[in-house]
Design a protein around this motif. Sequence first.
Motif, PDB file in Angstrom:
ATOM      1  N   PRO A  21      42.651  24.966 -14.002  1.00 32.48           N
ATOM      2  CA  PRO A  21      43.153  26.289 -14.368  1.00 32.48           C
ATOM      3  C   PRO A  21      44.005  26.223 -15.634  1.00 32.48           C
ATOM      4  CG  PRO A  21      43.317  26.020 -12.001  1.00 32.48           C
ATOM      5  CD  PRO A  21      42.843  24.690 -12.559  1.00 32.48           C
ATOM      6  N   LEU A  22      44.833  25.201 -15.724  1.00 33.87           N
ATOM      7  CA  LEU A  22      45.710  25.094 -16.880  1.00 33.87           C
ATOM      8  C   LEU A  22      44.962  24.828 -18.175  1.00 33.87           C
ATOM      9  CD1 LEU A  22      48.544  25.067 -18.035  1.00 33.87           C
ATOM     10  CD2 LEU A  22      48.698  22.632 -17.482  1.00 33.87           C
ATOM     11  N   ALA A  25      42.949  27.815 -19.292  1.00 25.62           N
ATOM     12  CA  ALA A  25      43.840  28.826 -19.870  1.00 25.62           C
ATOM     13  C   ALA A  25      44.263  28.443 -21.279  1.00 25.62           C
ATOM     14  CB  ALA A  25      45.072  29.019 -18.985  1.00 25.62           C
ATOM     15  N   GLU A  29      43.339  30.507 -24.573  1.00 30.19           N
ATOM     16  CA  GLU A  29      44.450  30.965 -25.417  1.00 30.19           C
ATOM     17  C   GLU A  29      44.271  30.501 -26.866  1.00 30.19           C
ATOM     18  OE1 GLU A  29      47.940  29.715 -23.235  1.00 30.19           O
ATOM     19  OE2 GLU A  29      47.681  31.465 -21.934  1.00 30.19           O
ATOM     20  N   PHE A  32      41.981  32.847 -28.405  1.00 27.32           N
ATOM     21  CA  PHE A  32      42.682  34.099 -28.675  1.00 27.32           C
ATOM     22  C   PHE A  32      43.529  33.989 -29.922  1.00 27.32           C
ATOM     23  CE2 PHE A  32      42.786  36.365 -24.296  1.00 27.32           C
ATOM     24  CZ  PHE A  32      41.411  36.332 -24.266  1.00 27.32           C
ATOM     25  N   GLU A  36      43.382  36.766 -32.688  1.00 29.47           N
ATOM     26  CA  GLU A  36      44.177  37.924 -32.303  1.00 29.47           C
ATOM     27  C   GLU A  36      45.034  38.558 -33.391  1.00 29.47           C
ATOM     28  OE1 GLU A  36      46.474  36.598 -28.934  1.00 29.47           O
ATOM     29  OE2 GLU A  36      48.010  35.734 -30.194  1.00 29.47           O
TER      30      GLU A  36
ATOM     31  N   LEU B  35      44.596  40.792 -21.748  1.00 35.99           N
ATOM     32  CA  LEU B  35      44.618  39.379 -21.355  1.00 35.99           C
ATOM     33  C   LEU B  35      45.634  38.523 -22.088  1.00 35.99           C
ATOM     34  CD1 LEU B  35      40.733  38.841 -21.365  1.00 35.99           C
ATOM     35  CD2 LEU B  35      42.189  39.371 -19.399  1.00 35.99           C
ATOM     36  N   GLU B  36      46.235  39.077 -23.145  1.00 36.55           N
ATOM     37  CA  GLU B  36      46.941  38.167 -24.025  1.00 36.55           C
ATOM     38  C   GLU B  36      48.419  37.914 -23.734  1.00 36.55           C
ATOM     39  OE1 GLU B  36      46.301  39.769 -27.963  1.00 36.55           O
ATOM     40  OE2 GLU B  36      47.901  41.207 -27.754  1.00 36.55           O
ATOM     41  N   GLY B  37      48.927  38.405 -22.651  1.00 35.11           N
ATOM     42  CA  GLY B  37      50.308  38.067 -22.308  1.00 35.11           C
ATOM     43  C   GLY B  37      50.494  36.570 -22.186  1.00 35.11           C
ATOM     44  N   LEU B  41      46.612  34.318 -18.605  1.00 33.16           N
ATOM     45  CA  LEU B  41      45.411  33.520 -18.404  1.00 33.16           C
ATOM     46  C   LEU B  41      45.598  32.426 -17.358  1.00 33.16           C
ATOM     47  CD1 LEU B  41      44.127  33.441 -22.064  1.00 33.16           C
ATOM     48  CD2 LEU B  41      42.948  34.426 -20.103  1.00 33.16           C
ATOM     49  N   VAL B  42      46.744  31.788 -17.362  1.00 29.64           N
ATOM     50  CA  VAL B  42      46.964  30.768 -16.320  1.00 29.64           C
ATOM     51  C   VAL B  42      46.921  31.420 -14.957  1.00 29.64           C
ATOM     52  CG1 VAL B  42      48.214  28.610 -16.108  1.00 29.64           C
ATOM     53  CG2 VAL B  42      48.976  30.292 -17.777  1.00 29.64           C
ATOM     54  N   PHE B  45      43.245  32.147 -14.115  1.00 29.06           N
ATOM     55  CA  PHE B  45      42.456  30.971 -13.772  1.00 29.06           C
ATOM     56  C   PHE B  45      42.878  30.365 -12.431  1.00 29.06           C
ATOM     57  CE2 PHE B  45      41.053  31.014 -18.252  1.00 29.06           C
ATOM     58  CZ  PHE B  45      39.704  30.796 -18.062  1.00 29.06           C
TER      59      PHE B  45
END
Lengths: 126, 126
Positions: A21-22, A25, A29, A32, A36, B35-37, B41-42, B45
């Motif tokens: 998961p980490l 992410a 990111e 992004f 972004e 999604l971008e906070g 994302l962590v 996921f």
Amino acid sequence: MTSTHQNVSAPPPAERKAYTPLTAAIDVEACFSLLEGRWKLVILFHLFGGKVLRFSDLEKCITGISQKMLAQQLRRLEADGIVERTVHSQVPPRVDYRMTPWGQQLCPALDSLLKWAELREQYSIQ
Amino acid sequence: MTSTHQNVSAPPPAERKAYTPLTAAIDVEACFSLLEGRWKLVILFHLFGGKVLRFSDLEKCITGISQKMLAQQLRRLEADGIVERTVHSQVPPRVDYRMTPWGQQLCPALDSLLKWAELREQYSIQ
DNA sequence: CAGTATCCTTAAAGATACTG
DNA sequence: CAGTATCTTTAAGGATACTG
């Protein structure tokens, strides 16, 4: 010819990276952060499909953008290998921009995000 | 049965929205803003795949996050219809979080971004 | 346990003016 | 034409303390 019906020149096994998961992410990111900036996506969607545009073309077709922001976002896209910049040595100067091959591959990825957004309606019918 | 070879129970025509560079950019940006906070994302996921986690579970498995940020990001994900929050009325309180059906569909979209990121190496072999 | 409430810092973006 | 340079504004996030 092999015994399967598959394409003879099939791509390599396509081994995928393993994610936790980490790490997933973190990697998303990273994508992004490549994309972004306030004006990056409009720029990209104007360049997708092999289009080649000059600085002034982009300035014209993106309403509201300032020269500072256009230059800044282009520099980052270039530094990140998404966009290619070509300077033609002539007076007045001519500089144009196009997607890199890797950058062009972004198109399907962004499209799947758009598909997800379109899906929303189907789930929100109460 | 029809005269084509297509699946009998094929999905609807799948008419896609028509995009201009500007509208495509706006819609992708809308996805990004969902999604971008810093921690979204962590969180996502950790919830993908039907997992159901309590506030304290998320707090434990996401190192570095503060209660303020966790609550804030969860509130936004919930408001945007990506995550579902369930409050069990008991003492001490128990609240858990899971993906909504629509939120779960994010997984393939984010995966195609990861694939794009993985592609980079292939293009950067000089 | 599952949160709020405050205060503070800092990057990104906007406005504007200038230049090889 | 294709940019830089400055200055200012703003919103996201962090630190910390408190609570039903």
